[in-house]
Design an enzyme around this catalytic site. Structure first.
Site, PDB file in Angstrom:
ATOM      1  N   CYS A  57      15.050  -3.082  23.361  1.00 34.27           N
ATOM      2  CA  CYS A  57      15.306  -4.427  22.837  1.00 34.27           C
ATOM      3  C   CYS A  57      16.473  -5.082  23.561  1.00 34.27           C
ATOM      4  O   CYS A  57      16.946  -6.145  23.146  1.00 34.27           O
ATOM      5  CB  CYS A  57      15.592  -4.362  21.330  1.00 34.27           C
ATOM      6  SG  CYS A  57      17.040  -3.371  20.901  1.00 34.27           S
ATOM      7  N   CYS A 111      17.507 -19.735  15.374  1.00 30.87           N
ATOM      8  CA  CYS A 111      16.786 -20.041  16.606  1.00 30.87           C
ATOM      9  C   CYS A 111      17.701 -20.796  17.563  1.00 30.87           C
ATOM     10  O   CYS A 111      18.593 -21.529  17.137  1.00 30.87           O
ATOM     11  CB  CYS A 111      15.551 -20.900  16.326  1.00 30.87           C
ATOM     12  SG  CYS A 111      14.286 -20.104  15.313  1.00 30.87           S
ATOM     13  N   PHE A 156      14.186   8.875  19.461  1.00 33.32           N
ATOM     14  CA  PHE A 156      14.564   7.715  18.637  1.00 33.32           C
ATOM     15  C   PHE A 156      13.307   7.221  17.918  1.00 33.32           C
ATOM     16  O   PHE A 156      12.955   6.041  17.958  1.00 33.32           O
ATOM     17  CB  PHE A 156      15.184   6.602  19.481  1.00 33.32           C
ATOM     18  CG  PHE A 156      16.330   7.040  20.350  1.00 33.32           C
ATOM     19  CD1 PHE A 156      17.621   7.094  19.836  1.00 33.32           C
ATOM     20  CD2 PHE A 156      16.127   7.384  21.677  1.00 33.32           C
ATOM     21  CE1 PHE A 156      18.688   7.496  20.639  1.00 33.32           C
ATOM     22  CE2 PHE A 156      17.179   7.784  22.485  1.00 33.32           C
ATOM     23  CZ  PHE A 156      18.470   7.846  21.967  1.00 33.32           C
ATOM     24  N   GLN A 196       9.833  -2.712  13.194  1.00 32.27           N
ATOM     25  CA  GLN A 196       9.649  -3.805  14.145  1.00 32.27           C
ATOM     26  C   GLN A 196       9.461  -5.109  13.385  1.00 32.27           C
ATOM     27  O   GLN A 196       8.860  -5.146  12.315  1.00 32.27           O
ATOM     28  CB  GLN A 196       8.439  -3.533  15.044  1.00 32.27           C
ATOM     29  CG  GLN A 196       8.572  -2.290  15.902  1.00 32.27           C
ATOM     30  CD  GLN A 196       9.645  -2.401  16.972  1.00 32.27           C
ATOM     31  OE1 GLN A 196      10.115  -3.486  17.296  1.00 32.27           O
ATOM     32  NE2 GLN A 196      10.044  -1.260  17.529  1.00 32.27           N
ATOM     33  N   ASP A 199      12.809   4.952  22.459  1.00 30.05           N
ATOM     34  CA  ASP A 199      12.987   3.594  21.943  1.00 30.05           C
ATOM     35  C   ASP A 199      14.323   3.532  21.211  1.00 30.05           C
ATOM     36  O   ASP A 199      14.372   3.537  19.979  1.00 30.05           O
ATOM     37  CB  ASP A 199      11.828   3.238  21.006  1.00 30.05           C
ATOM     38  CG  ASP A 199      11.943   1.820  20.435  1.00 30.05           C
ATOM     39  OD1 ASP A 199      12.748   1.030  20.970  1.00 30.05           O
ATOM     40  OD2 ASP A 199      11.248   1.524  19.447  1.00 30.05           O
ATOM     41  N   CYS A 209      10.653 -22.094   7.137  1.00 32.32           N
ATOM     42  CA  CYS A 209      11.027 -21.344   8.335  1.00 32.32           C
ATOM     43  C   CYS A 209       9.767 -21.031   9.122  1.00 32.32           C
ATOM     44  O   CYS A 209       8.982 -20.163   8.724  1.00 32.32           O
ATOM     45  CB  CYS A 209      11.764 -20.057   7.966  1.00 32.32           C
ATOM     46  SG  CYS A 209      12.226 -19.046   9.402  1.00 32.32           S
ATOM     47  N   CYS A 246      11.094 -27.193  13.388  1.00 35.76           N
ATOM     48  CA  CYS A 246      11.790 -26.869  12.151  1.00 35.76           C
ATOM     49  C   CYS A 246      12.849 -27.904  11.819  1.00 35.76           C
ATOM     50  O   CYS A 246      13.650 -28.293  12.678  1.00 35.76           O
ATOM     51  CB  CYS A 246      12.443 -25.490  12.251  1.00 35.76           C
ATOM     52  SG  CYS A 246      13.327 -24.986  10.759  1.00 35.76           S
TER      53      CYS A 246
END
Length: 416
Positions: free
Chosen positions: A374, A78, A280, A253, A348, A152, A63
């Site tokens: 996560c 990133c 959740f 997600q 989750d 991107c 990128c």
């Protein structure tokens, strides 16, 4: 500020290179283990001035906006585009391994389920209206400077090809030169744009947004702080054959491949369970898939998500019974006595994890638990609560959906 030469020893949890110096560790962005660099140092942060030894694992970033020489500044989206796939994939897996070890947990951790360029269907941009144009992009790391992007590699073509349209809508809704956020979700029927942080959206802006969207094909919905301004088509996502209309600004997600991979692991772990609690549950990412094979009780604290899940279940043929409950599981977790009726539980939670809920699960005797997370740190804490109560970690699978970042998902399966 001082200048010194350092050798990078390892990657930190945030993706920066770490060098050991007499005064303690120094964090050096955009470096890799084994590299020797001259840095300008401010406290424990080093900025690369030159590099005398480069790692064989260093690759050219794909990128133009990445790194210290990025166009319009260094995009903060990133952190690891300069690392080879092998190094990057092992770094992500080790984030999970190290977090578990910190709690004395040493289960086998599977290889990373990898992410690929162009998969991101949900992207959060920062925007700001100027006298000349609308800046749309990502904040430079550690700064409020917006790196305006026209390219991107992590994002889907459906989003990147519509950047000009997103800018036009952002320009219509903006009420000042203050920065704001827009979450862009690519759905089956068009883009869902959810704006946050815009003050005093009035009739003038509402009319401008309406006129703008009606002139632009491919925009399904525009909302601000959860309020729908215009919805030419109700946004739709496909959860393995179940069509769901997520609430404006609601959680989804970030990539469909990661979602599908997590769901596959969840369903396999549940096996022949006949009654499952999904905690959740969001808008039904797992619950609606589980309902193909078992009765499901879905619990979620966000009312609009509960309604979306319930409506999808009612409008889909061939599902086992699905019941829903609006409940703040942080304040009022399902008690052990409530959980005992289930063969299996899936949870989750957000990044904070599910500490109080896991304490009740530990007392419940539920045979199978599937934890989706996560955040490896909160996952390790939650799993330690369950293993202390006699659960065994059967498998842990790390999953990447935030490509070239330091964020990683994981699915852990436990049983008694």
């Amino acid at each position: 500020m001082t200048t010194e030469t350092l050798t990078i020893a390892r990657l930190g949890s945030g993706g920066d290179g770490i060098a050991e110096a007499p005064g303690g560790p120094v964090y050096v962005p955009f470096t890799l283990p084994g590299e020797t660099v001259a840095v300008a140092r401010v406290k424990n942060i080093g900025t690369v001035m030159s590099m005398s030894v480069a790692s064989p694992e260093r690759v050219a970033p794909p990128c133009m906006h990445f790194g210290p020489d990025g166009k319009n500044g260094t995009c903060g989206g990133c952190t690891l585009q300069h690392a080879s796939d092998a190094l990057y994939h092992e770094f992500k897996r080790e984030l999970v391994v190290h977090a578990l070890k910190s709690k004395g947990l040493t289960p086998e951790v599977a290889p990373l389920v990898i992410a690929r360029p162009g998969e991101r269907r949900r992207v959060v941009f920062t925007a700001r209206k100027t006298e000349k144009a609308v800046l749309l992009g990502f904040n430079q790391a550690g700064s409020h400077h917006i790196v305006s992007i026209d390219h991107c590699p992590i994002s889907s073509d459906g989003i990147i090809s519509r950047l000009d349209a997103i800018r036009r809508v952002a320009g219509a809704i903006a009420t000042s030169s203050e920065p704001f956020r827009v979450t862009v979700l690519e759905t089956l029927v068009g883009l869902d744009l959810a704006f946050e942080g815009i003050k005093k959206v009035g009739d003038k802006e509402r009319r401008a947004v309406t006129a703008c969207v009606l002139a632009l094909p491919g925009i399904a919905r525009v909302s601000t702080d959860g309020e729908i301004l215009i919805e030419p088509q109700r946004p739709v996502l496909d959860f393995s054959g179940v069509r769901v209309s997520p609430p404006a600004g609601g959680f989804t997600q970030a990539t469909k491949p990661a979602e599908d991979a997590m769901a596959e692991l969840v369903l396999a772990a549940l096996g022949k369970a006949k009654r499952v609690a999904d905690l959740f549950a969001g808008s039904g990412t797992f619950a609606l898939r589980i309902a193909r094979q078992a009765k499901v009780h879905a619990v979620e604290g966000e009312e609009k998500a509960v309604k979306a899940l319930d409506q999808a279940a009612r409008n889909t043929q061939g599902l086992k019974p699905v019941t829903v409950e609006k409940r703040d599981l942080f304040r009022r977790p399902l008690m052990a006595s409530e959980l005992k009726v289930y063969d299996a539980v899936v949870f989750d939670p957000p990044r904070a994890g599910a500490e109080d809920q896991c304490k009740e699960l530990a007392r419940s005797g539920v045979k199978t638990i599937v934890a989706v997370s996560c955040n490896p740190v909160s996952l390790a804490r939650d799993l330690s609560i369950l293993t202390a109560a006699g659960y065994r970690i059967r498998q842990v699978t790390p999953i990447d959906q935030f490509l070239w970042s330091a964020h990683v998902e994981a699915v852990a399966v436990l049983d008694r």
